[in-house]
Design a protein around this motif. Structure first.
Motif, PDB file in Angstrom:
ATOM      1  N   HIS A  56       0.837  -1.197   0.000  1.00  0.00           N
ATOM      2  CA  HIS A  56       0.000   0.000   0.000  1.00  0.00           C
ATOM      3  C   HIS A  56       0.877   1.254   0.000  1.00  0.00           C
ATOM      4  CE1 HIS A  56      -2.891   3.022   1.476  1.00  0.00           C
ATOM      5  NE2 HIS A  56      -3.785   2.271   0.874  1.00  0.00           N
ATOM      6  N   HIS A  57       1.934   1.228   0.793  1.00  0.00           N
ATOM      7  CA  HIS A  57       2.862   2.369   0.864  1.00  0.00           C
ATOM      8  C   HIS A  57       3.503   2.635  -0.502  1.00  0.00           C
ATOM      9  CE1 HIS A  57       5.994   5.026   2.401  1.00  0.00           C
ATOM     10  NE2 HIS A  57       6.912   4.244   1.857  1.00  0.00           N
ATOM     11  N   VAL A  58       3.945   1.579  -1.165  1.00  0.00           N
ATOM     12  CA  VAL A  58       4.604   1.728  -2.465  1.00  0.00           C
ATOM     13  C   VAL A  58       3.611   2.208  -3.520  1.00  0.00           C
ATOM     14  CG1 VAL A  58       5.753   0.482  -4.340  1.00  0.00           C
ATOM     15  CG2 VAL A  58       6.407   0.045  -1.963  1.00  0.00           C
ATOM     16  N   LEU A  59       2.415   1.659  -3.530  1.00  0.00           N
ATOM     17  CA  LEU A  59       1.430   2.032  -4.545  1.00  0.00           C
ATOM     18  C   LEU A  59       0.948   3.466  -4.364  1.00  0.00           C
ATOM     19  CD1 LEU A  59      -0.706  -1.222  -4.956  1.00  0.00           C
ATOM     20  CD2 LEU A  59       1.371  -0.520  -6.141  1.00  0.00           C
ATOM     21  N   ARG A  60       0.913   3.940  -3.141  1.00  0.00           N
ATOM     22  CA  ARG A  60       0.573   5.350  -2.922  1.00  0.00           C
ATOM     23  C   ARG A  60       1.674   6.263  -3.454  1.00  0.00           C
ATOM     24  NH1 ARG A  60      -4.326   7.118  -2.064  1.00  0.00           N
ATOM     25  NH2 ARG A  60      -3.452   8.922  -0.965  1.00  0.00           N
ATOM     26  N   ALA A  61       2.916   5.796  -3.346  1.00  0.00           N
ATOM     27  CA  ALA A  61       4.050   6.593  -3.814  1.00  0.00           C
ATOM     28  C   ALA A  61       4.219   6.503  -5.328  1.00  0.00           C
ATOM     29  CB  ALA A  61       5.335   6.140  -3.121  1.00  0.00           C
ATOM     30  N   GLU A  62       3.882   5.342  -5.906  1.00  0.00           N
ATOM     31  CA  GLU A  62       4.067   5.117  -7.342  1.00  0.00           C
ATOM     32  C   GLU A  62       2.810   4.454  -7.913  1.00  0.00           C
ATOM     33  OE1 GLU A  62       7.713   3.182  -8.346  1.00  0.00           O
ATOM     34  OE2 GLU A  62       8.944   4.567  -7.172  1.00  0.00           O
ATOM     35  N   PRO A  63       1.762   5.243  -8.206  1.00  0.00           N
ATOM     36  CA  PRO A  63       0.467   4.691  -8.632  1.00  0.00           C
ATOM     37  C   PRO A  63       0.515   3.836  -9.895  1.00  0.00           C
ATOM     38  CG  PRO A  63       0.250   6.997  -8.013  1.00  0.00           C
ATOM     39  CD  PRO A  63       1.713   6.705  -8.028  1.00  0.00           C
ATOM     40  N   LEU A  64       1.520   4.016 -10.747  1.00  0.00           N
ATOM     41  CA  LEU A  64       1.609   3.198 -11.951  1.00  0.00           C
ATOM     42  C   LEU A  64       1.767   1.716 -11.616  1.00  0.00           C
ATOM     43  CD1 LEU A  64       3.840   5.375 -14.319  1.00  0.00           C
ATOM     44  CD2 LEU A  64       1.374   4.964 -14.484  1.00  0.00           C
ATOM     45  N   ARG A  65       2.209   1.433 -10.416  1.00  0.00           N
ATOM     46  CA  ARG A  65       2.401   0.040 -10.000  1.00  0.00           C
ATOM     47  C   ARG A  65       1.096  -0.630  -9.557  1.00  0.00           C
ATOM     48  NH1 ARG A  65       7.672  -1.388  -9.746  1.00  0.00           N
ATOM     49  NH2 ARG A  65       9.165   0.322 -10.008  1.00  0.00           N
ATOM     50  N   MET A 115      12.054  -2.244  -9.997  1.00  0.00           N
ATOM     51  CA  MET A 115      12.300  -1.071  -9.165  1.00  0.00           C
ATOM     52  C   MET A 115      13.801  -0.929  -8.903  1.00  0.00           C
ATOM     53  SD  MET A 115      10.823   0.000  -5.418  1.00  0.00           S
ATOM     54  CE  MET A 115       9.206   0.411  -6.074  1.00  0.00           C
ATOM     55  N   PRO A 116      14.376   0.253  -9.151  1.00  0.00           N
ATOM     56  CA  PRO A 116      15.803   0.450  -8.881  1.00  0.00           C
ATOM     57  C   PRO A 116      16.107   0.228  -7.398  1.00  0.00           C
ATOM     58  CG  PRO A 116      14.929   2.240 -10.232  1.00  0.00           C
ATOM     59  CD  PRO A 116      13.749   1.434  -9.759  1.00  0.00           C
ATOM     60  N   PRO A 117      17.233  -0.417  -7.080  1.00  0.00           N
ATOM     61  CA  PRO A 117      17.569  -0.691  -5.682  1.00  0.00           C
ATOM     62  C   PRO A 117      17.584   0.541  -4.790  1.00  0.00           C
ATOM     63  CG  PRO A 117      18.982  -1.960  -7.125  1.00  0.00           C
ATOM     64  CD  PRO A 117      18.195  -1.043  -8.008  1.00  0.00           C
ATOM     65  N   ASP A 118      18.092   1.665  -5.299  1.00  0.00           N
ATOM     66  CA  ASP A 118      18.134   2.879  -4.478  1.00  0.00           C
ATOM     67  C   ASP A 118      16.726   3.359  -4.132  1.00  0.00           C
ATOM     68  OD1 ASP A 118      20.856   2.810  -4.539  1.00  0.00           O
ATOM     69  OD2 ASP A 118      21.085   4.427  -6.003  1.00  0.00           O
ATOM     70  N   ARG A 119      15.809   3.250  -5.080  1.00  0.00           N
ATOM     71  CA  ARG A 119      14.425   3.653  -4.828  1.00  0.00           C
ATOM     72  C   ARG A 119      13.759   2.701  -3.840  1.00  0.00           C
ATOM     73  NH1 ARG A 119      10.718   7.223  -3.626  1.00  0.00           N
ATOM     74  NH2 ARG A 119       8.705   6.938  -4.682  1.00  0.00           N
ATOM     75  N   LEU A 120      14.041   1.413  -3.964  1.00  0.00           N
ATOM     76  CA  LEU A 120      13.489   0.438  -3.026  1.00  0.00           C
ATOM     77  C   LEU A 120      13.986   0.708  -1.614  1.00  0.00           C
ATOM     78  CD1 LEU A 120      11.848  -2.083  -2.421  1.00  0.00           C
ATOM     79  CD2 LEU A 120      13.811  -3.468  -3.153  1.00  0.00           C
ATOM     80  N   LEU A 163      12.090   3.820  -0.262  1.00  0.00           N
ATOM     81  CA  LEU A 163      10.718   3.492   0.132  1.00  0.00           C
ATOM     82  C   LEU A 163      10.696   2.626   1.387  1.00  0.00           C
ATOM     83  CD1 LEU A 163       9.231   2.777  -3.401  1.00  0.00           C
ATOM     84  CD2 LEU A 163       8.493   4.598  -1.842  1.00  0.00           C
ATOM     85  N   SER A 164      11.677   1.741   1.520  1.00  0.00           N
ATOM     86  CA  SER A 164      11.752   0.878   2.709  1.00  0.00           C
ATOM     87  C   SER A 164      12.018   1.705   3.963  1.00  0.00           C
ATOM     88  CB  SER A 164      12.848  -0.173   2.523  1.00  0.00           C
ATOM     89  OG  SER A 164      12.534  -1.054   1.459  1.00  0.00           O
ATOM     90  N   ARG A 165      12.888   2.687   3.854  1.00  0.00           N
ATOM     91  CA  ARG A 165      13.177   3.551   5.001  1.00  0.00           C
ATOM     92  C   ARG A 165      11.962   4.384   5.380  1.00  0.00           C
ATOM     93  NH1 ARG A 165      19.330   5.610   3.390  1.00  0.00           N
ATOM     94  NH2 ARG A 165      20.400   3.740   4.142  1.00  0.00           N
ATOM     95  N   GLU A 166      11.276   4.936   4.374  1.00  0.00           N
ATOM     96  CA  GLU A 166      10.061   5.704   4.652  1.00  0.00           C
ATOM     97  C   GLU A 166       9.029   4.826   5.350  1.00  0.00           C
ATOM     98  OE1 GLU A 166      10.297   8.550   0.636  1.00  0.00           O
ATOM     99  OE2 GLU A 166       8.731   7.015   0.870  1.00  0.00           O
ATOM    100  N   PHE A 167       8.885   3.608   4.867  1.00  0.00           N
ATOM    101  CA  PHE A 167       7.901   2.687   5.430  1.00  0.00           C
ATOM    102  C   PHE A 167       8.227   2.339   6.878  1.00  0.00           C
ATOM    103  CE2 PHE A 167       6.580  -1.812   6.080  1.00  0.00           C
ATOM    104  CZ  PHE A 167       5.210  -1.604   6.081  1.00  0.00           C
TER     105      PHE A 167
END
Length: 261
Positions: free
Chosen positions: A45-54, A87-92, A95-99
């Motif tokens: 849910h966190h990732v999809l809110r950040a990147e709706p194309l997913r 998903m690029p590792p840096d972006r993952l 997002l993991s840290r934000e989560f």
């Protein structure tokens, strides 16, 4: 402990543990143990809110859902995590840290206290989760765990290769990472395991003591039979119906924040 990243954002470990066993070892499950929720749903849910194309991943997962009994848990887990495709590792990592920061206030105070007692006693603390290691490691870092282990997504394929870090696989990985001197007659020295699930019985079997968190009847019966500690922290829902509706909203990626984190 030295961390390095080389598998789709998940940390692998170069161990720098002494051969002499620590004064104690504490193993903690995450989902349902440190907090009430299934973090896989929350992270998606966190990732999809950040990147709706997913959002393409939601109907794709639902299309496979009727075949779950045939595919099995591990393959369905691969399908579920298709939202991380390419998903690029840096972006993952970002997002993991934000989560992890978002998740932090939902950790049960009772479990934070237990973790702090082990840390104060100089015990080796290990977070051992079936959730993906990319964010389990970030949660573990925030909470101060010495080692954080989870399911490693081995590539960024649509259906990523993985070995589900659950059940006996948790024990296998501990044997791979920890010096053999940390084990005596199959058990970790002066060890304490924390879980909410019978899936972690192999992990509890290598511990001297156990604490179960909001256990369902089968695990509760085992806890009472074996004299394990039973914790029942307050859950963030008032009824089974409310829980089911909030999980359904998470499954379908609906709402701004169905889990109210």
């Amino acid at each position: 402990m030295i961390h390095r990243r080389d598998t789709h954002g998940a940390p692998s470990y170069q161990m720098s543990l002494p051969d002499t066993p620590p004064s104690g070892i504490a193993l903690f499950d995450m989902d349902g143990t440190l907090l009430a929720w299934d973090c896989q749903l929350l992270f998606r849910h966190h990732v999809l809110r950040a990147e709706p194309l997913r959002l393409f991943s939601v109907p794709l997962f639902l299309a496979f859902l009727p075949f779950a009994p045939l595919l099995g848990t591990e393959n369905m887990k691969r399908v579920f995590h298709c939202f991380l495709w390419k998903m690029p590792p840096d972006r993952l990592q970002e997002l993991s840290r934000e989560f992890a920061l978002k998740l932090f206030p939902s950790i049960y105070p009772e479990l934070v206290g237990a973790l702090e007692e082990h840390r104060s006693a100089g015990h080796l603390t290990i977070l051992s989760s079936a959730s993906p290691e990319c964010y389990a490691a970030e949660v573990g870092r925030l909470l101060g765990f010495d080692i954080s282990l989870g399911t490693v997504l081995e590539n960024d394929f649509l259906f990523a290769d993985l070995t589900n870090h659950k059940g006996v696989n948790k024990v296998t990985r501990l044997h791979q990472l920890l010096p053999e001197s940390y084990f005596t007659e199959g058990k970790l020295v002066n060890s304490h395991g924390y879980t909410d699930s019978t899936a972690d019985l192999p992990m509890l079997a290598i511990c001297d003591r156990a604490t179960v968190v909001n256990p369902k009847p089968p695990l509760l019966a085992l806890a009472e039979k074996n004299g394990w500690t039973i914790l029942q922290p307050e859950r963030p829902w008032k009824s089974t119906r409310e829980k089911a509706l909030r999980i359904l909203a998470l499954l379908l990626a609906l709402g701004k924040n169905p889990a109210k984190l």
